[in-house]
Design an enzyme around this catalytic site. Sequence first.
Site, short mmCIF file in Angstrom:
data_model
loop_
_atom_site.label_atom_id
_atom_site.label_comp_id
_atom_site.label_asym_id
_atom_site.label_seq_id
_atom_site.Cartn_x
_atom_site.Cartn_y
_atom_site.Cartn_z
N PHE A 314 -29.58 -6.06 -28.34
CA PHE A 314 -29.46 -7.31 -29.11
C PHE A 314 -28.64 -7.05 -30.36
O PHE A 314 -28.91 -6.12 -31.12
CB PHE A 314 -30.83 -7.84 -29.50
CG PHE A 314 -30.76 -9.03 -30.43
CD1 PHE A 314 -30.47 -10.29 -29.92
CD2 PHE A 314 -30.95 -8.89 -31.80
CE1 PHE A 314 -30.37 -11.39 -30.77
CE2 PHE A 314 -30.86 -9.98 -32.65
CZ PHE A 314 -30.57 -11.24 -32.13
N ILE A 337 -31.71 -2.71 -31.06
CA ILE A 337 -31.48 -3.87 -31.94
C ILE A 337 -30.56 -3.49 -33.09
O ILE A 337 -30.83 -2.54 -33.84
CB ILE A 337 -32.83 -4.40 -32.49
CG1 ILE A 337 -33.63 -5.01 -31.34
CG2 ILE A 337 -32.61 -5.40 -33.59
CD1 ILE A 337 -34.95 -5.61 -31.77
N GLU A 338 -29.46 -4.22 -33.22
CA GLU A 338 -28.52 -4.03 -34.33
C GLU A 338 -28.42 -5.33 -35.10
O GLU A 338 -28.01 -6.36 -34.55
CB GLU A 338 -27.16 -3.60 -33.78
CG GLU A 338 -26.21 -3.10 -34.86
CD GLU A 338 -25.29 -4.20 -35.36
OE1 GLU A 338 -25.53 -4.67 -36.51
OE2 GLU A 338 -24.37 -4.59 -34.65
N LEU A 339 -28.81 -5.29 -36.39
CA LEU A 339 -29.04 -6.53 -37.14
C LEU A 339 -28.13 -6.71 -38.35
O LEU A 339 -28.47 -7.43 -39.27
CB LEU A 339 -30.51 -6.58 -37.59
CG LEU A 339 -31.53 -6.41 -36.47
CD1 LEU A 339 -32.95 -6.41 -37.03
CD2 LEU A 339 -31.36 -7.49 -35.42
N GLY A 340 -27.01 -6.07 -38.36
CA GLY A 340 -26.12 -6.26 -39.49
C GLY A 340 -26.60 -5.47 -40.70
O GLY A 340 -27.55 -4.70 -40.64
#
EC number: 1.2.1.3
Length: 626
Positions: A314, A337-340
């Site tokens: 994601f 998960i990579e969220l900025g």
Amino acid sequence: MAMKISFDFLVSGFTVGCSVTKDNFSFAALDNSPFAPNSLPSTNSLLASLVAVLLSFFAFRYWRASRFAAVSYTVPVPEQCKEGWKGEVLEEPSIRTESDYNIQCYCPATGRLLGKIKPAYPEDIDKAIAKSAAAQEEWAKTSFDERKKVLRSLLKYVLANQDTITTAACLDSGKTRIDAALGEILVVVEKIKWVLNNGEQALKPEKRSVSWPLMCYKKAEVRYEPLGVVCACVSWNYPFHNLLCPMISAIFAGNGIVVKGSENTAWSSDYFVSTIKGALAACGHNPDLVQSITCWPEVAPHLTSHPGIAHITFIGSRLIAHHVAASASKSLTPLCIELGGKDAAIILDDVPNIKALSSLLMRGVFQSASQNCIGIERIVVLPKVYLKLVEILGGRIKKIRPGSVLDGDEADCGAMVSAAGFDKLESWIEDAVKKGARCLVGGKRLVHPKYPQGHYFSPTLLVDVTEDMLIAQNETFAPICVLMRAKDVTHAIHLANSTEYGLGGSVFGRNKQDLDRVVREFKSGMVSVNDFAVYYLNQSLPFGGVRGSGYGRFAGVEGMRAVCNIKAVCEDRFPRLINTAIPPVVDYPIRDGNRGWRFTKGLIELSYGESWGRVTGGLWKLLTNM
């Protein structure tokens, strides 16, 4: 008696050989030596044989390279990418309309309508996963050479069609051609190149050590096997690169994949995915292996909770990540998960060339209109160079020209994909100014004189920002250059780590001790030294963050193996000579518990004793209680 000498060797299942006989060659030169048997060949005959072997080997290599070379193919080019296309300009551009449930796609730089896309429903998601799963059963049996052929063909297509790919990316996301070349094309071809050169080695079975002496008769290895069908839910800021990179890793590892692109860039998804489908079909494989869907947020949980999905990558916001994680937990699907982030660039006092540095900072901040998860969101500067850097950046940012390069503009900065966050951005700048910051350039949305329906925010320079300001704590994802003054190296590190994020960062300077300290104390997943975000261009490195920037890694060996079933295998080293047998003293039903206890205690001491005394004592217990 004639003598025959044969040279044979096996290369990837293909036997190559040659032979010479005594009848064909003269041995007179060797007959003069008292130590040389008359049956040995001459030097010339050996050289001739060696040449024959080498020619056979290189002929095989040529045949093998030809068999798995890239093939050419074509896919339909969208009408909107052809020269001269002009679409209807929407009065109020929006991806949602009141007239129907479809996704309305438009160019955020101009407001021109690109078309409408029918969103996926739950039954469409089921079909996509089923198609990919069926194709994956056969694909999992392919060799690495066959998979490389697909990627070579894809690479050939991308390089030959850069104009069309960048045009589609610019139309759907509003970026400039240069930004598309650097952020879309460059990263994808680097990904393909790394996988071609290193992917097979990363997925080969890996030998592991065994415990000695207890397990000395065993051998152990780790195997990296396909998971099945994996999923990637990706963001809109790089529609080509974000779609293709997860597909490249997934299919090389033997998986099928379903990619959910953002509804904000739904129009280009079909074309971009067709590039990899075309490569599969051209190489004789089922293109159903890769699937692309676009749906509204209310339908997405059907995908992220689907039991047919083995892994989810994601890329998006922290808010949505909580929903994705909760949904995936229903099927216990693992996540990356990579969220900025809120990446900081720390500028030390001894930086050698401020003018050259300013060019790196400008690209780091304004690449793709700052809609870049590893873009520089904060510049933390030590006192000696602070004022000079403010002066240089102020002059350069004033000259940035927003616009649409597809319409003939000499534009440096493209549009933002949506105007939804403009009120928030302006309020954060206002909050900063009230608390003592100075807005030297820009600071508000821009109504472009040529494209009033486009989504533009003025390139902005905000200086004297402190950590208590909202803009210092929140990801802007907008063309806003923020400068913060640090007292010393310790204070600079504190400021860099003062947000909830921890994706990337950078440090500029010359003092090796200071540079090493900053790298060590940065609370982030990645750091560049005297450069900007080069860890992503180096696809050998894992990509990801810590804290509020997510968990897990993609790219590199770690990312490739993340979409594999990591299987531990232990087997007998000499299966015909020795294997595991249960000693009678501990075999069920146990006849003497005390004796069995002494035996097992001795076994443990023999195998793990920290001294020779304990080891020999363990051996004694073992031998006297068998």
